[in-house]
Design a protein around this motif. Sequence first.
Motif, PDB file in Angstrom:
ATOM      1  N   UNK A  36     -18.721  15.358 -13.984  1.00 50.76           N
ATOM      2  CA  UNK A  36     -18.175  16.349 -14.899  1.00 50.76           C
ATOM      3  C   UNK A  36     -17.107  17.071 -14.095  1.00 50.76           C
ATOM      4  N   UNK A  37     -15.909  17.187 -14.642  1.00 50.66           N
ATOM      5  CA  UNK A  37     -14.817  17.751 -13.880  1.00 50.66           C
ATOM      6  C   UNK A  37     -15.044  19.214 -13.516  1.00 50.66           C
ATOM      7  N   UNK A  60     -15.006  15.294  -9.484  1.00 51.74           N
ATOM      8  CA  UNK A  60     -16.378  15.342  -9.981  1.00 51.74           C
ATOM      9  C   UNK A  60     -17.190  16.387  -9.226  1.00 51.74           C
ATOM     10  N   UNK A  61     -17.935  17.185  -9.973  1.00 56.76           N
ATOM     11  CA  UNK A  61     -18.775  18.184  -9.327  1.00 56.76           C
ATOM     12  C   UNK A  61     -20.225  18.100  -9.774  1.00 56.76           C
ATOM     13  N   UNK A 112     -13.802   9.391 -16.545  1.00 54.22           N
ATOM     14  CA  UNK A 112     -13.298  10.088 -17.729  1.00 54.22           C
ATOM     15  C   UNK A 112     -14.387  11.020 -18.217  1.00 54.22           C
ATOM     16  N   UNK A 113     -14.183  12.308 -18.000  1.00 49.21           N
ATOM     17  CA  UNK A 113     -15.213  13.280 -18.364  1.00 49.21           C
ATOM     18  C   UNK A 113     -16.448  13.049 -17.516  1.00 49.21           C
ATOM     19  N   UNK A 114     -17.554  12.708 -18.156  1.00 52.88           N
ATOM     20  CA  UNK A 114     -18.809  12.457 -17.453  1.00 52.88           C
ATOM     21  C   UNK A 114     -19.119  10.971 -17.404  1.00 52.88           C
ATOM     22  N   UNK A 115     -18.103  10.132 -17.568  1.00 51.36           N
ATOM     23  CA  UNK A 115     -18.333   8.692 -17.604  1.00 51.36           C
ATOM     24  C   UNK A 115     -17.526   7.956 -16.551  1.00 51.36           C
ATOM     25  N   UNK A 167     -10.904  16.846 -21.448  1.00 47.91           N
ATOM     26  CA  UNK A 167     -11.162  16.228 -20.156  1.00 47.91           C
ATOM     27  C   UNK A 167     -10.157  15.108 -19.931  1.00 47.91           C
ATOM     28  N   UNK A 168      -9.817  14.873 -18.688  1.00 46.10           N
ATOM     29  CA  UNK A 168      -8.833  13.852 -18.387  1.00 46.10           C
ATOM     30  C   UNK A 168      -9.447  12.793 -17.481  1.00 46.10           C
ATOM     31  N   UNK A 169      -8.968  11.582 -17.631  1.00 47.33           N
ATOM     32  CA  UNK A 169      -9.421  10.505 -16.766  1.00 47.33           C
ATOM     33  C   UNK A 169      -8.766  10.670 -15.399  1.00 47.33           C
ATOM     34  N   UNK A 170      -9.517  10.388 -14.377  1.00 48.32           N
ATOM     35  CA  UNK A 170      -8.988  10.458 -13.030  1.00 48.32           C
ATOM     36  C   UNK A 170      -9.358   9.193 -12.278  1.00 48.32           C
ATOM     37  N   UNK A 171      -8.530   8.836 -11.331  1.00 49.95           N
ATOM     38  CA  UNK A 171      -8.764   7.650 -10.523  1.00 49.95           C
ATOM     39  C   UNK A 171      -8.801   8.068  -9.065  1.00 49.95           C
ATOM     40  N   UNK A 172      -9.783   7.534  -8.346  1.00 44.52           N
ATOM     41  CA  UNK A 172      -9.920   7.856  -6.930  1.00 44.52           C
ATOM     42  C   UNK A 172     -10.324   6.590  -6.183  1.00 44.52           C
TER      43      UNK A 172
END
Length: 122
Positions: A120-121, A107-108, A43-46, A20-25
């Motif tokens: 969770x991605x 996130x879905x 990051x993942x589910x966090x 899983x990769x961290x994403x910023x929005x």
Amino acid sequence: MMKKILAVLMILALMLPACAFAQTQSATAKGFGGDVTVTLTIDGANLTNVTIEGTSETPAIGGAAMEKLAEAMVAGNRVDVDAIAGATMTSNATLSAAAEALAASEATTIVGGGDSAAAVEK
């Protein structure tokens, strides 16, 4: 041979969450004094970081509220936290922008309790 294949599949399955990769929005909404921008790092589910910028908000009221909201979001792993009394417009802008940023992310699936917690991605 079948045991080796099964072992490899199990190892790959265990490694999958690490991929899983961290994403910023980010998203912006209108606050009391001007725009409030919320940036979520997922990051993942966090929900690992929340930054809130509202340079036109009253520092002692809106500024303090933004700090408390960011802390509550990370601590609760969710963006639908309670508004701060006395800073309703700043709180509402922050919560709206955070929900919009989460919706625009990869996130879905919501986890961590609440209607718009973390992710969770796809």
